[in-house]
Design an enzyme around this catalytic site. Structure first.
Site: not given
Ligand code: 4NP
Length: 155
Positions: A7, A10, A12-14, A126
């Site tokens: 993602c 790294n 939340c989703r992955s 996201d």
């Molecule tokens: P992820 O979510 O891609 O599912 O881990 C996010 C985590 C952090 C951010 C964006 C999406 N960020 O902009 O910091």
């Protein structure tokens, strides 16, 4: 069978997909010998544990993500993993851009939910700027995706 979920951050989703797949694979598909990891295309959160909203939502369903630490995708991932599954198209585009044309790169790149044939969803949205329900939705999609993925790989 080595699988990498990808993602943006790294956190939340992955990591959710990683923890869910690891648990379900060990329980229901031990013969597949699945090894799973996750990484982000961005470096914003390298070294950090998953977002606490992600850890709590996963814990409520029996998945322990607290020991995971964020890392960024590296060039070696494209030859170490059999499959690299992106959570959304933007991250898949980014993986395709970074892979370049080298034949040494064995990994199959794809969208997690598309490969898993989850009906009605191609991307895991996201949840970072969302609420509890968005983190629950990530878990719903990751559970459906893990079952679909393992069914497909198990055939
Ligand atoms: P992820 O979510 O891609 O599912 O881990 C996010 C985590 C952090 C951010 C964006 C999406 N960020 O902009 O910091």
């Amino acid at each position: 069978m080595k699988i990498l979920f990808v993602c943006l951050g790294n956190i939340c989703r992955s990591p959710t997909a990683e923890g869910v797949l690891r648990t379900i694979a060990a329980r229901d598909y031990p013969q597949l010998g699945v090894e799973v990891d996750s990484a982000g295309t961005a470096d914003y959160h390298v070294g950090e544990p998953p977002d606490r909203r992600t850890v709590s939502a996963a814990r409520r369903r029996g998945y322990d993500l607290a020991g995971l630490r964020a890392r960024q995708v590296v060039a070696a991932d494209f030859s170490r993993f059999d499959h690299m599954f992106a959570m959304d198209r933007a991250n898949l585009d980014e993986l395709e851009r970074r892979r370049g044309g080298a034949d040494a790169h064995k990994a199959n790149l794809g969208l997690f939910l598309e490969f898993a044939a989850v009906s009605g969803a191609a991307e895991v949205p996201d949840p970072y700027h969302g609420g509890v329900e968005d983190f629950e939705h990530v878990l719903d999609l990751c559970e459906a995706g893990a079952h679909g993925l393992l069914r497909r790989l198990g055939k």
